[in-house]
Design a protein around this motif. Structure first.
Motif, short mmCIF file in Angstrom:
data_model
loop_
_atom_site.label_atom_id
_atom_site.label_comp_id
_atom_site.label_asym_id
_atom_site.label_seq_id
_atom_site.Cartn_x
_atom_site.Cartn_y
_atom_site.Cartn_z
N PRO A 48 -53.60 11.02 15.64
CA PRO A 48 -54.51 11.67 14.68
C PRO A 48 -54.20 13.13 14.34
CG PRO A 48 -55.75 10.32 16.19
CD PRO A 48 -54.32 10.30 16.68
N HIS A 49 -53.84 13.97 15.29
CA HIS A 49 -53.62 15.39 15.00
C HIS A 49 -52.17 15.80 15.15
CE1 HIS A 49 -57.89 15.88 14.53
NE2 HIS A 49 -58.08 15.28 15.68
N ALA A 50 -51.29 14.85 15.21
CA ALA A 50 -49.86 15.14 15.35
C ALA A 50 -49.27 15.50 13.98
CB ALA A 50 -49.14 13.91 15.90
N PRO A 51 -48.16 16.23 13.97
CA PRO A 51 -47.50 16.50 12.68
C PRO A 51 -46.90 15.22 12.11
CG PRO A 51 -46.16 17.28 14.51
CD PRO A 51 -47.44 16.81 15.10
N ARG A 52 -46.73 15.20 10.81
CA ARG A 52 -46.06 14.06 10.18
C ARG A 52 -44.60 14.04 10.64
NH1 ARG A 52 -49.03 16.05 5.29
NH2 ARG A 52 -50.72 14.58 4.98
N ARG A 53 -44.07 12.85 10.82
CA ARG A 53 -42.68 12.70 11.25
C ARG A 53 -41.98 11.70 10.35
NH1 ARG A 53 -40.97 13.91 16.49
NH2 ARG A 53 -38.96 13.77 15.45
N ARG A 54 -40.68 11.90 10.14
CA ARG A 54 -39.83 10.93 9.44
C ARG A 54 -39.09 10.13 10.49
NH1 ARG A 54 -40.02 11.61 4.22
NH2 ARG A 54 -40.49 13.68 3.40
N PHE A 55 -39.05 8.84 10.30
CA PHE A 55 -38.29 7.98 11.21
C PHE A 55 -37.94 6.69 10.49
CE2 PHE A 55 -42.78 7.17 12.01
CZ PHE A 55 -42.87 5.79 12.02
N HIS A 56 -36.99 6.00 11.04
CA HIS A 56 -36.66 4.67 10.52
C HIS A 56 -36.55 3.72 11.69
CE1 HIS A 56 -32.39 4.60 11.70
NE2 HIS A 56 -32.39 5.88 11.39
N ASN A 57 -36.71 2.45 11.41
CA ASN A 57 -36.51 1.44 12.43
C ASN A 57 -35.01 1.16 12.55
OD1 ASN A 57 -39.27 1.22 12.81
ND2 ASN A 57 -39.48 -0.45 11.35
N VAL A 58 -34.61 0.66 13.71
CA VAL A 58 -33.18 0.36 13.90
C VAL A 58 -32.71 -0.52 12.76
CG1 VAL A 58 -33.20 0.68 16.41
CG2 VAL A 58 -33.65 -1.58 15.45
N ARG A 59 -31.45 -0.36 12.39
CA ARG A 59 -30.94 -0.96 11.16
C ARG A 59 -30.66 -2.46 11.24
NH1 ARG A 59 -30.71 3.25 8.04
NH2 ARG A 59 -30.16 5.28 8.89
N GLY A 60 -30.05 -2.93 12.28
CA GLY A 60 -29.69 -4.34 12.34
C GLY A 60 -30.88 -5.24 12.66
N VAL A 61 -30.96 -6.36 11.97
CA VAL A 61 -32.07 -7.29 12.21
C VAL A 61 -32.05 -7.77 13.66
CG1 VAL A 61 -33.04 -9.54 11.57
CG2 VAL A 61 -32.19 -8.00 9.79
N ASP A 62 -30.87 -8.11 14.17
CA ASP A 62 -30.79 -8.59 15.56
C ASP A 62 -31.24 -7.51 16.54
OD1 ASP A 62 -29.89 -11.06 14.69
OD2 ASP A 62 -27.76 -10.56 14.98
N ALA A 63 -30.82 -6.27 16.33
CA ALA A 63 -31.22 -5.17 17.21
C ALA A 63 -32.72 -4.91 17.10
CB ALA A 63 -30.44 -3.90 16.85
N TYR A 64 -33.26 -5.04 15.92
CA TYR A 64 -34.70 -4.84 15.71
C TYR A 64 -35.48 -5.91 16.48
CZ TYR A 64 -39.14 -4.46 13.19
OH TYR A 64 -40.46 -4.33 12.86
N ILE A 65 -35.09 -7.16 16.32
CA ILE A 65 -35.78 -8.26 17.01
C ILE A 65 -35.63 -8.12 18.52
CG2 ILE A 65 -35.74 -10.75 17.40
CD1 ILE A 65 -35.02 -11.02 14.38
N ALA A 66 -34.44 -7.74 18.99
CA ALA A 66 -34.20 -7.58 20.43
C ALA A 66 -35.08 -6.47 21.01
CB ALA A 66 -32.73 -7.29 20.71
#
Length: 194
Positions: free
Chosen positions: A92-110
């Motif tokens: 709630p009171h944290a600064p906004r952050r930019r991030f992305h999820n890991v790129r590969g579908v297999d790595a994301y699922i793992a």
């Protein structure tokens, strides 16, 4: 309507073809590509489409709300799935952050299967860099960016130089926006705020 020049990625068959002397002569020069862009803009304008972002055109009241979130540092968005990008507060009171999820579908699922959050964070920006990002993203929009006092203090000299060079102009309600020449070399203009 979105208008983008083709980006030829290194290592692709198209990149190899572009380097081949037999076919390289068929590739348009950057100036020719810009001529096509301005022709397309005139054609779209004749059909009641206006440019609301560097590469996006719409009829009045029909601009993409989805795209608008990416160019406004006051708005948050969350991406779901492999390689999805987000800009938001994670508490709630944290600064906004930019991030992305890991790129590969297999790595994301793992990662999810192991109970891990598959996020990769961008570095947290200091105050000046955050202001620069606000200008950079705001200049993508045809209406430009509002020159708040903090932006003037941090980047006033850069802005005045770019106005003098014909790359930016002062528009309504204390805003700056790209000129036609500024649109043509937008990446170079925006690099001054990184």
């Amino acid at each position: 309507v979105s208008l983008y020049a083709l980006s030829v990625e290194p290592g692709t068959p198209l990149a190899r073809r572009r380097r081949d002397r037999a076919t390289a002569a068929r590739w348009p020069a950057d100036d020719e590509v810009m001529d096509w862009y301005w022709y397309a803009e005139r054609l779209l304008r004749a059909h009641d489409y206006t440019r609301y972002e560097i590469a996006n055109f719409a009829r009045p009241g029909k601009a993409s709300r989805h795209n608008g979130a990416y160019w406004d540092v006051r708005r948050e968005y969350v991406g779901f799935g492999a390689a999805a990008h987000s800009y938001c507060r994670l508490a709630p009171h944290a600064p906004r952050r930019r991030f992305h999820n890991v790129r590969g579908v297999d790595a994301y699922i793992a990662a999810l299967a192991r109970g891990r959050v598959p996020r990769v964070f961008a570095p947290q920006l200091d105050a000046r860099a955050a202001l620069g990002e606000e200008v950079l993203l705001g200049l993508r929009r045809a209406r430009g960016v509002a020159l708040r006092p903090a932006l003037r203090a941090a980047y006033g000299a850069v802005i005045r130089r770019q106005v003098a060079d014909g790359l930016l102009y002062y528009c309504k309600r204390g805003r700056i926006a790209l000129t036609r020449r500024g649109v043509e070399i937008a990446n170079d203009v925006m690099a001054a705020y990184v």
